[in-house]
Enzyme design. Sequence first.
Site, PDB file in Angstrom:
ATOM      1  N   GLY A 161       5.261   1.853   3.256  1.00  0.00           N
ATOM      2  CA  GLY A 161       5.270   3.295   3.402  1.00  0.00           C
ATOM      3  C   GLY A 161       5.111   3.662   4.858  1.00  0.00           C
ATOM      4  O   GLY A 161       5.181   2.807   5.753  1.00  0.00           O
ATOM      5  N   VAL A 193       2.461  -3.309   1.665  1.00  0.00           N
ATOM      6  CA  VAL A 193       1.819  -4.063   0.593  1.00  0.00           C
ATOM      7  C   VAL A 193       2.406  -5.467   0.577  1.00  0.00           C
ATOM      8  O   VAL A 193       3.625  -5.642   0.554  1.00  0.00           O
ATOM      9  CB  VAL A 193       2.021  -3.379  -0.778  1.00  0.00           C
ATOM     10  CG1 VAL A 193       1.348  -4.188  -1.880  1.00  0.00           C
ATOM     11  CG2 VAL A 193       1.457  -1.958  -0.750  1.00  0.00           C
ATOM     12  N   ASP A 229       0.582  13.233  -3.627  1.00  0.00           N
ATOM     13  CA  ASP A 229       1.788  12.472  -3.272  1.00  0.00           C
ATOM     14  C   ASP A 229       2.483  11.966  -4.540  1.00  0.00           C
ATOM     15  O   ASP A 229       2.908  10.813  -4.604  1.00  0.00           O
ATOM     16  CB  ASP A 229       1.405  11.305  -2.358  1.00  0.00           C
ATOM     17  CG  ASP A 229       2.582  10.794  -1.529  1.00  0.00           C
ATOM     18  OD1 ASP A 229       3.591  11.523  -1.405  1.00  0.00           O
ATOM     19  OD2 ASP A 229       2.500   9.672  -1.007  1.00  0.00           O
ATOM     20  N   LYS A 243      -2.899  -4.396   0.227  1.00  0.00           N
ATOM     21  CA  LYS A 243      -2.449  -3.240   1.007  1.00  0.00           C
ATOM     22  C   LYS A 243      -2.995  -3.373   2.420  1.00  0.00           C
ATOM     23  O   LYS A 243      -4.201  -3.537   2.623  1.00  0.00           O
ATOM     24  CB  LYS A 243      -2.908  -1.932   0.374  1.00  0.00           C
ATOM     25  CG  LYS A 243      -2.318  -0.714   1.079  1.00  0.00           C
ATOM     26  CD  LYS A 243      -2.237   0.509   0.195  1.00  0.00           C
ATOM     27  CE  LYS A 243      -1.476   1.628   0.873  1.00  0.00           C
ATOM     28  NZ  LYS A 243      -1.341   2.814   0.022  1.00  0.00           N
TER      29      LYS A 243
END
Length: 326
Positions: free
Chosen positions: A41, A46, A151, A57
């Site tokens: 992201g 990850v 989100d 993560k």
Amino acid sequence: MIEPGLADGSPIDEMMQLTAQSLNHLEIQEHFNIVKEIGRGKYAKVLLVTHTPMALKVMPKASTKLQGFLREYCISLHLSCHPCIVGLFGIAFQSNEHYCFAQELIIGKDLFAVIQPKLQVGIPESSVKRCVLQISSALEFIHSNGLVHRDVKPENILLLDTHCRQVKLADFGLAQKRGTLIRFITGTLPYMAPELCTVALLEGQTEVTAPPLRVEPSLDTWAFGVVIFCILTGFFPWDRCMDSDSFYQEFAEWCTMKERPDTEEDIPPLWKKFTPEAMEMFAKLLAMDAEKRCSVGEVGAYVEKDWLKKEHVNEQQQTAEKEKAS
């Protein structure tokens, strides 16, 4: 920018303080066998590691504040007992360059990966409804804990199977306590509610004139409604919830009409494939006034009803069969 909340003795605050005090220093390569990167992201990635079957993560210290890492880890850990939320192992540490925590390994795709935008047909309604019930349950649990995910999007809904029999909500990097103030955000995305878009810094802007926005579950409700539209159709209903977007403007006008006759001509073109019952559901999830927006759990009342008109269901099935044949 989000105003930092004062410590109020909540479970999340206490977890953050305890985690900060016991955050061990480990180098990832020395303690974990990295197989491959399985997700990335804007703020983190990850990794699949084989210490035990888990996902790691990893957040670069260069772009991650310790407080932000602690908040995400502790919120994720606090909520991970729910069966439709990605689980955590209670393992958090830092290396020279990263903050890290271990989470449940989901072998499968995210929801965005199974949508076929070029075909613009979405996924079968039965699968959508199974997914919707599970994610609404996860969001209700999050909201009952005084938190907002912020989100909710197809990329953050992970599938354990292709038919959505089991799905899990992931990524609490933007999650905040209900009532937190947002002074501004940078840019907009299709699932952001209109009130969130009012505090968006667009290209060329240096300040936002709108007052700070208070984080509420209604932000998740709006995003959830957009996600339902997206996975039913294969595309987003608009680019951004602003007057400059004609698709959003058409929907906003439909929603705000005081007397809305139930005729085909009144429904915006992108929405004509939905049944009246589905449009009633969308009108509640995507109410322009955030205070009038329904809770995510109210979708349960519509699951037994048809959402797509029969002619569109047939079209969807024919397109899917052609894709398999090719």
